[in-house]
Design an enzyme around this catalytic site. Structure first.
Site, PDB file in Angstrom:
ATOM      1  N   CYS A   4       0.779  -1.237   0.000  1.00  0.00           N
ATOM      2  CA  CYS A   4       0.000   0.000   0.000  1.00  0.00           C
ATOM      3  C   CYS A   4       0.816   1.297   0.000  1.00  0.00           C
ATOM      4  CB  CYS A   4      -1.029   0.004   1.119  1.00  0.00           C
ATOM      5  SG  CYS A   4      -0.590  -0.863   2.600  1.00  0.00           S
ATOM      6  N   GLN A  13       0.929 -10.868  -3.157  1.00  0.00           N
ATOM      7  CA  GLN A  13      -0.434 -10.432  -2.859  1.00  0.00           C
ATOM      8  C   GLN A  13      -1.080  -9.885  -4.124  1.00  0.00           C
ATOM      9  OE1 GLN A  13      -0.163  -7.586   0.446  1.00  0.00           O
ATOM     10  NE2 GLN A  13      -1.366  -9.006   1.660  1.00  0.00           N
ATOM     11  N   LYS A  39     -12.684  -4.109   8.216  1.00  0.00           N
ATOM     12  CA  LYS A  39     -12.563  -4.900   6.994  1.00  0.00           C
ATOM     13  C   LYS A  39     -13.648  -5.960   6.918  1.00  0.00           C
ATOM     14  CE  LYS A  39      -9.142  -8.017   9.093  1.00  0.00           C
ATOM     15  NZ  LYS A  39      -7.979  -8.881   8.844  1.00  0.00           N
TER      16      LYS A  39
END
Length: 641
Positions: free
Chosen positions: A333, A380, A463
């Site tokens: 990120c 990822q 989340k």
């Protein structure tokens, strides 16, 4: 008379002092027969517990997890009773219920062997048939210490001495066996029917290596024998499907001491991996994603700015470049933040959906490493969506739809959890409430069932987690959607709004596979290595009966490969039945046998994986068949056998 509110909301009146069992009997004799415990105002109690005040009461049976936990705890006491009967001088440790079963720790001069488990189990069955009642007795601290000191149970004495001064101390007796225990327990040992002792292990007393190593006996316990047999079958199936074993047998990947936790992908494994990544790219492009790539190593200051330093530094790898501190990225990120800031953004540009198949590194303890499921470097399938506040709900729903589409393609069922604010979080209460409500609203707009997972959110936001269920009923957390108000603030991300002023975007972090490596492990176990045709590294293997059929076999191979069908040709001078057996062992979706008749007629004899019969087909008909299975991503039933 007391008012007792039942689970369904109805109210019954009982006399003060009535037991939970008497309440169950007043509802129905059938319920009383199957009851194992009660839940009184949220606390699980014995059936003999007296109800002394108005209360909410739920009758627990072996049909729910709390009832099973009580039964499993009672099974651990039965194990301890059996061991004490068979092995004189054994000193007791502790014996709790655990997932699917129980264990008990023992201090014994005798070293238990796997062969002893059958003998102990037989003694447990004899004791269970006697239907000894579990009788609770509350005692003073002095009484408890005197009792266990006289019995030579030093570990029980230590536990009692460590209890708070105001603790209520209780002991449970079944037959001639008494143990220190807070309870509750099933009414009698006759309830304990479907159990099996499973294994032995060493365990330090109270988990400290400074203490003596005790001997731990593990057992399984279920409500019914059929449930136990089903679980044992799944355990054997899990061994057969173990991705570490299949990964080597099918030549997909390997793990080596030269790089613990750093997997090596072989050519066939790379075909599988690339197929998954190509599918990921195509589906994301259809949905308006762009793909980026950010560096693996970035300055330490970046990780301090993002907040990862405070929350992940113990799991990060570091290096020095030109005497400056750098870190190998554990997440993608922060690189996405830098990418966003490379130009001025307008509200018209949003949402921006940036996908990245990013290689990340996280330090895991060596004891936690497990094949591809727990590694130290993995890819990822990240994406970061930068959006206007007004776009939050639609973007979350878009990601939910994407995740749902992917999991259905692979044949996975799943359930959803909404994970809320953890203790070590960043940001204001207002931001967290807004973010949590946005995720909840999206789930409810989709009509999805979900459960709350308190305190398990990311440090920067709540989340939605997707938990896959595989063919053995195991669950795995893979996909996640994280809503983040914090990082745009930390990195001072802005866009120019309709009013001409700068505003702060909101962002979503999300993954679908979670980790390519982990997802490959799950797929390998889900399909037992027999991948659907579209995923299989080798889709077709051609088997000429003899050398004189090689020319036709080469022609068939060429036609298949021209259609992008992954094909191999086995020209070894081996018997055809041997070649066919090897195709089955290698779990190839299709074997094509070609001989005189096939060469003359332009046909192929087709043997599908897992089937005994062979069918003769026109070559073009076979090509249409396999192309259809590839394009539709069909999962043949035999692949999950």
């Amino acid at each position: 008379m007391l008012n007792v509110t039942l689970k369904d909301g109805s109210v019954r009146q009982v006399e003060q002092g009535s037991t939970v069992l008497e309440l169950a009997a007043s509802i129905s004799q059938g319920l009383a027969r199957v009851a194992v415990a009660g839940k009184v105002d949220g606390e699980v109690k014995d059936l003999s517990f007296p109800i002394e005040d108005h209360a909410n009461v739920e009758i627990l049976t072996l049909d729910n997890e709390e009832g099973l936990e009580v039964m499993r705890h009672s099974a651990s006491h039965l194990l301890a009773q059996a061991v004490k009967n068979l092995f004189q001088g054994t000193i007791l440790g502790i014996g709790p219920a655990i997932a699917n079963g129980f264990y008990y720790d023992f201090d014994s001069e005798y070293t238990f062997t796997p062969e002893d488990l059958g003998k102990i189990e037989e003694e447990m069955r004899k004791l269970a048939k006697n239907d000894y009642k579990f009788q609770r007795r509350e005692v003073t601290r002095e009484e408890a210490i005197d009792y266990f000191q006289n019995k030579g149970e030093k570990y029980k004495v230590e536990l009692i001495n460590d209890l708070p001064k105001d603790a209520r101390i209780s002991m449970y007796t079944q037959g001639d066996f008494t143990d220190l225990c807070a309870g509750p327990h099933v009414p009698g040992t006759k309830v304990l029917k479907a159990f099996k002792l499973q294994s032995l292990a060493g365990a330090y007393w109270r988990g400290s290596e400074k203490n003596k190593m005790l001997q731990r006996i593990y057992g399984l316990a279920f409500a019914k024998t059929s449930d136990l047999e089903d679980y044992l079958f799944k355990l054997e199936e899990a061994k057969r499907r173990d991705h570490r074993k299949l990964g080597m047998e099918l030549d997909l990947f390997s793990l080596h001491d030269e790089g613990p936790g750093f997997p090596f992908f072989h050519p066939k494994g790379m075909v599988l991996r690339n197929t998954l990544e190509d599918f990921w790219r195509r589906e994301h492009q259809k949905r308006g994603y762009v793909e980026i790539r950010t560096p693996i190593i970035l300055n330490t200051a970046l990780w301090q700015q993002s907040g990862h330093w405070d929350h992940y530094k113990e799991n990060m790898y570091f290096t020095k470049i030109d005497n400056e501190d750098y870190a190998v990225k554990p997440m993608n990120c922060p690189g996405g933040m830098i990418m966003y800031k490379t130009k001025l953004r307008s509200y018209r540009d949003l949402p921006i959906r940036c996908g990245e198949l990013g290689l990340v590194h996280r330090h895991e303890l060596s004891g936690a490493l497990h094949g591809l499921l727990r590694v130290r470097n993995f890819t990822q399938d990240d994406a970061h969506i930068f959006m206007l506040p007004s776009q939050i709900k639609d973007e979350i729903i878009g990601v939910i739809n994407l995740v749902d589409y992917f999991y259905k393609i692979f044949g996975f069922a799943y359930h959803v959890e909404l994970s809320t604010r953890p203790e070590d979080s960043m940001g204001s209460d207002q931001d967290w409430e807004m973010a949590t409500n946005a995720l909840r609203d999206a789930l409810e707009a989709k009509g999805m069932d979900y459960k709350i997972n308190p305190g398990d959110g990311a440090f920067y936001g709540p989340k939605i987690d997707f938990h896959l269920k595989d063919c053995l009923d195991r669950t795995w957390q893979c996909g996640t959607i994280q809503l983040d108000f914090q990082m745009p603030e930390r990195f001072d991300l802005t866009y120019i709004g309709e009013d001409g002023d700068k505003h702060r975007p909101v962002m979503i972090h999300r993954v679908v596979y979670g980790s390519i490596e982990r997802f490959i492990a799950l797929l390998t176990e889900q399909y037992a290595g027999a991948f659907p045709v579209w995923l299989s590294p080798e889709q077709v293997r051609i088997l000429p009966i003899s050398d004189k059929h090689s020319a036709y076999a080469e022609k068939v191979k060429g036609l298949l490969m021209d259609r992008d069908i992954r094909t191999a040709l086995d020209e070894r001078r081996e018997k055809i039945n041997y070649k066919i057996r090897e195709v089955q062992t290698d779990k190839i979706p299709f074997a094509l046998v070609v001989g005189d008749k096939e060469a003359e007629e332009g046909t192929v004899s087709v043997r599908r994986y897992g089937e005994q019969k062979t069918s003769v087909m026109e070559l073009e008909d076979f090509i249409c068949l396999i192309q259809d299975e590839i394009s539709t991503k069909k999962i043949p039933a035999g692949n999950q056998a």
